[in-house]
Design an enzyme around this catalytic site. Structure first.
Site, PDB file in Angstrom:
ATOM      1  N   GLN A  12     -16.229  -3.322   4.414  1.00 50.09           N
ATOM      2  CA  GLN A  12     -14.941  -2.308   4.162  1.00 50.09           C
ATOM      3  C   GLN A  12     -13.751  -3.114   4.070  1.00 50.09           C
ATOM      4  O   GLN A  12     -13.055  -3.398   3.151  1.00 50.09           O
ATOM      5  CB  GLN A  12     -14.972  -1.064   5.091  1.00 50.09           C
ATOM      6  N   LEU A  88     -14.414 -11.429  10.140  1.00 55.04           N
ATOM      7  CA  LEU A  88     -14.668  -9.909  10.094  1.00 55.04           C
ATOM      8  C   LEU A  88     -16.130  -9.332  10.003  1.00 55.04           C
ATOM      9  O   LEU A  88     -16.752  -8.313  10.126  1.00 55.04           O
ATOM     10  CB  LEU A  88     -14.159  -9.264   8.767  1.00 55.04           C
ATOM     11  N   THR A 135     -11.465  -4.887  18.644  1.00 54.77           N
ATOM     12  CA  THR A 135     -11.463  -3.406  18.556  1.00 54.77           C
ATOM     13  C   THR A 135     -11.362  -2.680  19.762  1.00 54.77           C
ATOM     14  O   THR A 135     -11.281  -2.768  20.889  1.00 54.77           O
ATOM     15  CB  THR A 135     -13.155  -3.115  18.397  1.00 54.77           C
ATOM     16  N   GLU A 137     -12.945  -0.373  20.861  1.00 54.32           N
ATOM     17  CA  GLU A 137     -13.996   0.148  21.563  1.00 54.32           C
ATOM     18  C   GLU A 137     -13.814  -0.852  22.788  1.00 54.32           C
ATOM     19  O   GLU A 137     -14.666  -0.347  23.978  1.00 54.32           O
ATOM     20  CB  GLU A 137     -15.270  -0.326  20.849  1.00 54.32           C
ATOM     21  N   TYR A 161     -22.225  -3.297  21.611  1.00 54.22           N
ATOM     22  CA  TYR A 161     -21.315  -3.833  20.409  1.00 54.22           C
ATOM     23  C   TYR A 161     -19.866  -4.384  21.257  1.00 54.22           C
ATOM     24  O   TYR A 161     -19.372  -5.162  21.116  1.00 54.22           O
ATOM     25  CB  TYR A 161     -20.832  -2.600  19.641  1.00 54.22           C
ATOM     26  N   LYS A 165     -18.128  -7.898  21.707  1.00 53.31           N
ATOM     27  CA  LYS A 165     -16.793  -8.039  21.003  1.00 53.31           C
ATOM     28  C   LYS A 165     -15.948  -8.722  22.288  1.00 53.31           C
ATOM     29  O   LYS A 165     -14.929  -9.243  21.972  1.00 53.31           O
ATOM     30  CB  LYS A 165     -16.169  -6.726  20.476  1.00 53.31           C
ATOM     31  N   ARG A 196     -16.860   2.941   3.166  1.00 56.18           N
ATOM     32  CA  ARG A 196     -17.531   3.007   4.343  1.00 56.18           C
ATOM     33  C   ARG A 196     -18.692   3.380   4.241  1.00 56.18           C
ATOM     34  O   ARG A 196     -19.010   4.432   3.698  1.00 56.18           O
ATOM     35  CB  ARG A 196     -16.717   3.660   5.394  1.00 56.18           C
TER      36      ARG A 196
END
Ligand code: NAP
Ligand code: G4F
Length: 347
Positions: A12, A88, A135, A137, A161, A165, A196
């Site tokens: 995306q 990315l 992120t 997150e 994840y 990161k 997406r």
């Protein structure tokens, strides 16, 4: 000569960023996985005729591929003054990261180590600026939900994840300090678009509305509808990435809409685009979303979609980026949701 190298160009953000940079007359080099060249190039198909776009096969788990691409860029532009590397590429789906934790770590953490080392040993590291896609997150299990997350909010990651990161974040900072590299970090909140995958909540819901509207589906199953997310439009957020790379010093930036919505509210907004008026009844796994116009029960909870751990409250404070980078969004979340629902109605 303006030159950029994007990993994750088929995704995306990669596709929107490639468009933005090509419009700015960059020569854009993109790394694409071999398997993807056979299957899923849909996001960049419309760019393939552009002679300023060069695609090379590679993988975040194959360090030589990144070393080779950096070498080829140097050979192509022997007098290159600046190369912008946007990292990315990632296993970007949080729930899937619980199913493939080792691969997630290989790509999202060790892959970044390989890329940073490829830059470090490229022979032109002082001409390279690096962007790491970080992120919200990382904030994970946020303890103080009375305010937005800013530069002082502690990280408390809740998934393979986010943990991978966080490693990538720390390594990016370490290499900036230890090897004097121009390493920037964009800590972005959820950003979405019609590009997406429907594996993510936003696309799944917008596609679900379209399929229910057209009679192709009669029910939508969701997991946790209680969490809050700060949603923006990917097209706006890649502009922030570009601005971060232009800033004279390498820094860490939070990008967000500064508004947060419960998953339940996102669902209501999306269904409203096609005239459904969703209200909720029942509790927990028995909660049901129904259309008050017709009484049809449309949204059900599927406990198998719950994650081993979820992030319950994200709301980003992007005031520093707005002030110093001059970044602001063009699109409201309602416009984005409408565009996504209409896209899925016609595709
Ligand atoms: P996306 O659409 O899932 O794109 C991910 C990209 O990474 C795809 O091009 C994918 O290639 C590539 N990739 C995956 N594994 C790879 C590997 N082993 N080697 C090389 N490439 C690989 O994700 P996105 O939404 O554009 O997100 C871009 C980045 O921003 C990601 O790092 C994500 O973690 C981060 N981020 C996203 C958000 C968000 O809300 N969108 C928020 C914060 C941070 P294939 O096409 O071959 O699968
Ligand atoms: O759409 P999601 O899968 O996105 P999530 O987990 O927030 O991650 C996205 O945003 C991050 C930035 O904050 C990025 F770093 C990451 O790469 C990705 O782009 O889930 C959003 C929320 C979660 O709480 C999830 O439990 O929606 C909830 N949810 C409820 N039902 C669902 C579903 N999520 C998905 N994917 N599918 C469902 O059926």
């Amino acid at each position: 000569m303006l030159v950029a190298f994007i990993t994750g160009i088929t995704g995306q953000d990669g596709s929107f960023l490639a468009e933005l940079l090509l419009e700015k007359n960059y020569h854009v080099w993109g790394m694409v996985r071999k398997s993807t060249t056979n299957t899923r190039m849909i996001n960049i198909e419309h760019l393939l005729d552009n002679t300023n776009l060069k695609l090379r096969c590679g993988d975040m788990t194959d360090s030589s591929s990144m070393t080779n691409i950096l070498r080829e860029i140097k050979e192509t532009y022997p007098n290159i003054e600046k190369l912008d590397v946007y990292n990315l590429a990632a296993v970007s789906h949080v729930a899937i990261s619980f199913e493939i934790p080792q691969q997630t770590t290989s790509v999202n953490a060790l892959g970044v180590l390989s890329l940073l080392d490829a830059i470090r040993f490229s022979g032109y590291k002082d001409k390279i600026r690096f962007y790491q896609a970080s992120t919200s997150e990382l904030y994970g299990d946020v303890q103080d939900t009375s305010k937005a997350q800013d530069e002082t909010t502690p990280y408390n990651p809740q998934s393979p994840y986010a943990i991978a990161k966080l490693y990538a974040n720390d390594l990016t900072l370490l290499y900036r300090k230890g090897y004097n590299m121009h390493n920037t970090i964009g800590l972005l909140n959820n950003h979405i678009s019609y590009r997406r995958s429907p594996l993510f909540l936003d696309s799944k819901v917008c596609k679900g509305v379209a399929d229910i509207y057209h009679g192709k589906m009669d029910k939508l199953y969701l997991g946790n509808v209680n969490s809050y997310r700060d949603f923006g439009y990917a097209k706006d957020y890649v502009k922030a990435m570009y601005l971060i790379m232009q800033y004279p010093t390498p820094e860490h930036w939070i990008i967000s809409s500064q508004k947060t919505y419960q998953v339940r509210e996102f669902v209501e907004k999306a269904f409203k685009i096609k005239g459904f008026n969703i209200q909720w009844k029942g509790e927990g796994i028995d909660e049901i979303g129904y259309d008050t116009n017709t009484g049809r029960e449309l949204i059900f909870i599927d406990p198998s979609l719950f994650r081993p751990a979820d992030v319950n409250f994200l709301l980003g404070d992007s005031s520093r980026a707005r002030e110093l980078l001059g970044w602001e969004e063009e699109y409201t979340i309602d416009q984005v949701i409408e565009e996504m629902v209409e896209y899925h109605c016609t595709h």
